[in-house]
Design an enzyme around this catalytic site. Structure first.
Site, PDB file in Angstrom:
ATOM      1  CG  LEU A  41      21.634 -33.812 -41.932  1.00 35.82           C
ATOM      2  CD1 LEU A  41      22.559 -32.743 -42.505  1.00 35.82           C
ATOM      3  CD2 LEU A  41      21.785 -33.894 -40.424  1.00 35.82           C
ATOM      4  CG  ASP A  42      14.864 -33.296 -39.086  1.00 40.81           C
ATOM      5  OD1 ASP A  42      14.735 -34.477 -39.446  1.00 40.81           O
ATOM      6  OD2 ASP A  42      14.767 -32.910 -37.911  1.00 40.81           O
ATOM      7  NE  ARG A  43      11.249 -27.990 -46.927  1.00 45.51           N
ATOM      8  CZ  ARG A  43      10.104 -27.366 -47.177  1.00 45.51           C
ATOM      9  NH1 ARG A  43       9.035 -27.655 -46.450  1.00 45.51           N
ATOM     10  NH2 ARG A  43      10.004 -26.482 -48.147  1.00 45.51           N
ATOM     11  CE  LYS A  53      19.000 -31.228 -45.571  1.00 40.58           C
ATOM     12  NZ  LYS A  53      18.434 -29.976 -45.055  1.00 40.58           N
ATOM     13  CB  THR A  63      18.750 -30.321 -39.846  1.00 37.64           C
ATOM     14  OG1 THR A  63      17.756 -30.422 -38.830  1.00 37.64           O
ATOM     15  CG2 THR A  63      20.124 -30.495 -39.209  1.00 37.64           C
TER      16      THR A  63
END
Length: 262
Positions: free
Chosen positions: A127-129, A92, A131
């Protein structure tokens, strides 16, 4: 990371799990629903008992009911077909949200893997934006539950870049344990990354609590400049460039299903 040192965490091959079908081709209803990506087997039992599942237009509430190959199964009037299981590993990138649809029009992980398969897959966890790193997407509801339920506590390793060097005192606090607003937490292993002047560390943790890595460092007065998950439940981003994806190998799928990883 053991004894505060990192190691090669490339996935290891495991054996193939047996397929629990009977000789007549039937399969338990809860497994059929899980294989279709509706939910986990445990959640399927609840749905069955609630009377929202029908086989051949008859409501079924008995647990253990079998589905034959030519049976028609409906969930809330929706025709359910047992889908091919898909497992996609994504590295990601930053500025990408872990959701199927974003009402604000931001790029999602689904945009990145668009066209990968005709089956509907979903992110395993979040997962955070901002991360980056290892993210699994699948339509295997049973496996998703196994990988995300708190009781299973899957191992995760992150590389963290901070706004200032991590002090020895705070290093020891993170290993020894600190208390956040939702309870105590400690890292399983921690190390300074080489040639970063103590501004980057590797942290191994099993907790799946929301934003837990960022909150650990923020609690001690640090700002996380970069957060990259490099390991999740035996999977790594080895040879997978940022923003790219690939299908899991049969060995990797077997490893996940059997839990044959750290």
């Amino acid at each position: 990371m053991e004894n505060n040192r990192r190691k090669d965490n490339r996935p290891k091959a495991g054996g193939k799990p047996s397929v629990k079908h009977t000789d007549d081709g039937s399969i338990r209803l809860n497994r059929f629903l899980a294989n279709a990506g509706i939910c986990s087997r445990r959640e399927a039992d609840t749905l069955i008992q609630a009377g929202v599942v029908r086989i051949n237009d008859k409501v079924v509430t008995e647990l253990g009911t079998k589905v034959m190959p030519d049976d028609t199964v409906r969930f809330h009037d929706q025709l359910i077909k047992s889908q091919k299981k898909i497992y996609i590993l994504l590295n990601k990138p930053k500025n990408c949200v872990t959701t199927v649809v974003d009402p604000h029009g931001r790029v999602t992980v689904m945009d990145i893997i668009a066209g990968a398969c005709k089956e509907r897959v979903y992110p395993v966890g979040r997962l955070d934006r901002n991360t980056m790193g290892v993210l699994l997407l699948t339509n295997d509801g049973e496996l998703t539950t196994k990988l995300t339920h708190p009781k299973y506590a899957k191992k995760k390793i992150y590389e963290v870049t901070l706004d200032k060097p991590l002090s020895d005192e705070d290093y020891n606090k993170i290993l020894g344990g600190i208390t956040l607003d939702d309870g105590p937490i400690n890292a399983d292993a921690l190390e300074y990354l080489p040639d970063t002047h103590r501004m980057s560390v590797g942290i191994e943790i099993h907790s799946g609590r929301n934003r837990i890595v960022r909150r650990i460092f923020e609690h001690l007065g640090y700002s996380v400049e970069k957060l990259d998950r490099v390991y999740f439940a035996g999977l790594t981003k080895y040879k997978l460039p940022r923003g790219r994806w690939r299908f899991l190998t049969e060995d990797e799928v077997s490893m996940l299903k059997m839990g044959s990883y750290e």
